[in-house]
Structure formats: C-alpha cells, structure tokens
Design a protein around this motif. Structure first.
Motif, PDB file in Angstrom:
ATOM      1  N   MET A   1      12.383   4.268  -0.612  1.00  0.00           N
ATOM      2  CA  MET A   1      10.983   4.099  -0.255  1.00  0.00           C
ATOM      3  C   MET A   1      10.065   4.030  -1.478  1.00  0.00           C
ATOM      4  O   MET A   1       9.051   3.340  -1.447  1.00  0.00           O
ATOM      5  CB  MET A   1      10.530   5.246   0.662  1.00  0.00           C
ATOM      6  N   ARG A   2      10.384   4.731  -2.556  1.00  0.00           N
ATOM      7  CA  ARG A   2       9.513   4.754  -3.728  1.00  0.00           C
ATOM      8  C   ARG A   2      10.334   4.507  -4.984  1.00  0.00           C
ATOM      9  O   ARG A   2      10.455   5.364  -5.864  1.00  0.00           O
ATOM     10  CB  ARG A   2       8.751   6.078  -3.808  1.00  0.00           C
ATOM     11  N   LEU A   3      10.890   3.336  -5.060  1.00  0.00           N
ATOM     12  CA  LEU A   3      11.663   2.947  -6.238  1.00  0.00           C
ATOM     13  C   LEU A   3      10.704   2.622  -7.381  1.00  0.00           C
ATOM     14  O   LEU A   3       9.699   1.941  -7.194  1.00  0.00           O
ATOM     15  CB  LEU A   3      12.539   1.727  -5.907  1.00  0.00           C
ATOM     16  N   LYS A   4      11.026   3.121  -8.551  1.00  0.00           N
ATOM     17  CA  LYS A   4      10.217   2.831  -9.735  1.00  0.00           C
ATOM     18  C   LYS A   4      11.165   2.504 -10.878  1.00  0.00           C
ATOM     19  O   LYS A   4      11.939   3.345 -11.325  1.00  0.00           O
ATOM     20  CB  LYS A   4       9.332   4.027 -10.090  1.00  0.00           C
ATOM     21  N   THR A   5      11.119   1.267 -11.325  1.00  0.00           N
ATOM     22  CA  THR A   5      12.015   0.842 -12.389  1.00  0.00           C
ATOM     23  C   THR A   5      11.356  -0.292 -13.150  1.00  0.00           C
ATOM     24  O   THR A   5      10.475  -0.990 -12.642  1.00  0.00           O
ATOM     25  CB  THR A   5      13.367   0.360 -11.815  1.00  0.00           C
TER      26      THR A   5
ATOM     27  N   SER B   1      10.871  -7.066  -3.099  1.00  0.00           N
ATOM     28  CA  SER B   1      10.187  -8.325  -3.359  1.00  0.00           C
ATOM     29  C   SER B   1      11.028  -9.231  -4.240  1.00  0.00           C
ATOM     30  O   SER B   1      11.125 -10.441  -4.004  1.00  0.00           O
ATOM     31  CB  SER B   1       8.827  -8.051  -4.017  1.00  0.00           C
ATOM     32  N   ASP B   2      11.673  -8.648  -5.278  1.00  0.00           N
ATOM     33  CA  ASP B   2      12.555  -9.437  -6.138  1.00  0.00           C
ATOM     34  C   ASP B   2      13.808  -9.871  -5.384  1.00  0.00           C
ATOM     35  O   ASP B   2      14.302 -10.991  -5.564  1.00  0.00           O
ATOM     36  CB  ASP B   2      12.956  -8.622  -7.371  1.00  0.00           C
TER      37      ASP B   2
ATOM     38  N   SER C   1       7.645   1.119  -5.433  1.00  0.00           N
ATOM     39  CA  SER C   1       7.660   0.313  -4.212  1.00  0.00           C
ATOM     40  C   SER C   1       9.041   0.418  -3.593  1.00  0.00           C
ATOM     41  O   SER C   1       9.925   1.101  -4.113  1.00  0.00           O
ATOM     42  CB  SER C   1       7.321  -1.153  -4.526  1.00  0.00           C
ATOM     43  N   ARG C   2       9.250  -0.266  -2.478  1.00  0.00           N
ATOM     44  CA  ARG C   2      10.537  -0.190  -1.798  1.00  0.00           C
ATOM     45  C   ARG C   2      11.560  -1.086  -2.467  1.00  0.00           C
ATOM     46  O   ARG C   2      11.224  -2.164  -2.959  1.00  0.00           O
ATOM     47  CB  ARG C   2      10.362  -0.575  -0.321  1.00  0.00           C
ATOM     48  N   GLY C   3      12.818  -0.611  -2.445  1.00  0.00           N
ATOM     49  CA  GLY C   3      13.871  -1.384  -3.080  1.00  0.00           C
ATOM     50  C   GLY C   3      15.236  -0.855  -2.683  1.00  0.00           C
ATOM     51  O   GLY C   3      15.366   0.028  -1.840  1.00  0.00           O
TER      52      GLY C   3
ATOM     53  N   LEU D   1       0.837  -1.188   0.000  1.00  0.00           N
ATOM     54  CA  LEU D   1       0.000   0.000   0.000  1.00  0.00           C
ATOM     55  C   LEU D   1       0.876   1.243   0.000  1.00  0.00           C
ATOM     56  O   LEU D   1       2.089   1.164   0.175  1.00  0.00           O
ATOM     57  CB  LEU D   1      -0.919   0.012   1.228  1.00  0.00           C
ATOM     58  N   THR D   2       0.278   2.389  -0.183  1.00  0.00           N
ATOM     59  CA  THR D   2       1.011   3.657  -0.175  1.00  0.00           C
ATOM     60  C   THR D   2       0.281   4.658   0.707  1.00  0.00           C
ATOM     61  O   THR D   2      -0.892   4.474   1.054  1.00  0.00           O
ATOM     62  CB  THR D   2       1.150   4.230  -1.603  1.00  0.00           C
ATOM     63  N   GLY D   3       0.985   5.732   1.060  1.00  0.00           N
ATOM     64  CA  GLY D   3       0.374   6.801   1.833  1.00  0.00           C
ATOM     65  C   GLY D   3       0.027   6.387   3.242  1.00  0.00           C
ATOM     66  O   GLY D   3       0.676   5.537   3.854  1.00  0.00           O
TER      67      GLY D   3
END
Length: 205
Positions: free
Chosen positions: A168-172, A135-136, A178-180, A45-47
């Motif tokens: 905290m907000r990785l986007k790739t 997660s990965d 999500s976290r990464g 979830l976010t926020g």
C-alpha cells in the motif's frame, strides 16, 4: 410408482441446482460489488481523501439495498416478480451437472492457471528490481500489449482478486510513497518456469 420416483428425482435435482445457483449468484454479486467499491480508491491521494471514493460507493450500495428492502416491505406483491427472476438467474448461474465422458473422447487437458500467467508477467516486469510501482507496472504491461484501457486502480483490483499482494505504501527510487508490488512478497512461480529479465530493469523503480 416408477413415474413418481422419476418426478421426485427431477424435482430434487432442480432444487439442488437452484440452491447451488443461488450460492454462486450471491458470490458473484458480492465479488463484483466488492471490486467496484475497491476501484473507487484514489491512488494519487493518501489517507482519508484516498478512501472517499470507497466510502461513497459503500454508502450507495447500502442505500440501494435499504431502498429495495423498504420497497418490498411496502409492496410485498413485488416478490411475485422478483422471486421468479432470481430463480431464473440462479438456474442460469448454476454449474452444469457433471456427465460421464464418452469412451472415444480424449481427456481434457488441464487449463493453465491465470494467476501463474500474471505472476510470470510481474516477474518479467520486475527484472532484477526488488519492487515496482503499479503505475510503472501498468505502463510496462501496456507497452507489451496487455491491460489496454486499464487504470492503476483497476490493475490493483485485478491483482488483489488473484490474491497477489499489493504494497500500500511502497517507497523506492526517491519517489513518493504509493502502491506497488514487492518481489519478496510475490508467490513463487510454478516449478520449471524461469523469469525473463525486463529490458528496462536497470534503472530503479
């Protein structure tokens, strides 16, 4: 006179050990409580919704501390039981006093830093990728025989406990934020160590 000096020295050593143990016990309770609160965050979830678990756990801890304070205020005689229990736990937690090593004993080899071993695993999982979702990363570690039974939140708490930064907000890779972990944010490996590229490093994270 000599006997009195011995008794005084023993009492002083016990008092010092009790103080050291109390400090160590407070630090242990604080770190475990903080880790338990952090583990309540929802990574799917976010926020505010993602932080509701942390907020709830914080309120539980605060409510428990307040309830204990009220109970002690209402029945101070409980301190006769609580104080000895605390002293016993503090003495068990206190580090043992250092002793001189025997001449025939070889010096102990320095223990490896667990943070270095974790960094080696992270760089291995990243391979040639610049970033990777937790997660990965967890899936990769479990495939290699590490982190059995862990969750993504538990993995994040363990990384943060080792002062390993988590984005905290990785986007790739076209996926939702999500976290990464990000390679550029990771501490360098100790001198002389090399990373082993992950076999699954070709696709994007």
């Amino acid at each position: 006179m000599k006997r009195a000096a011995v008794i005084w020295a023993a009492r002083t050593a016990t008092a010092q050990r009790l103080a050291n143990g109390s400090s160590a016990l407070l630090a242990r309770i604080g770190s475990r409580t903080a880790a338990w609160i952090r583990a309540g965050r929802r990574d799917d979830l976010t926020g505010l919704a993602a932080a509701l678990g942390c907020i709830t756990r914080t309120l539980i801890v605060a409510g428990g501390a307040y309830a204990l304070w009220r109970i002690v205020r209402a029945a101070p005689a409980l301190l006769w039981a609580l104080v000895p229990v605390w002293c016993w736990a503090a003495l068990r937690t206190a580090p043992r006093p250092a002793t001189e090593p025997a001449l025939e004993e070889a010096p102990e080899e320095p223990q490896p830093d667990p943070r270095d071993a974790v960094l080696q695993l992270l760089y291995e999982a990243l391979g040639d990728r610049p970033a990777m979702y937790l997660s990965d990363l967890l899936q990769h570690l479990q495939e290699k025989g590490h982190g059995k039974g862990w969750t993504v939140a538990g993995l994040r708490a363990r990384l943060e406990a080792l002062n390993i930064p988590v984005e905290m907000r990785l986007k790739t890779g076209g996926r939702n934020a999500s976290r990464g972990i990000v390679r550029a944010q990771l501490p360098p490996l100790p001198d002389g160590q090399e990373t082993v590229p992950s076999p699954a490093s070709s696709p994007a994270a």
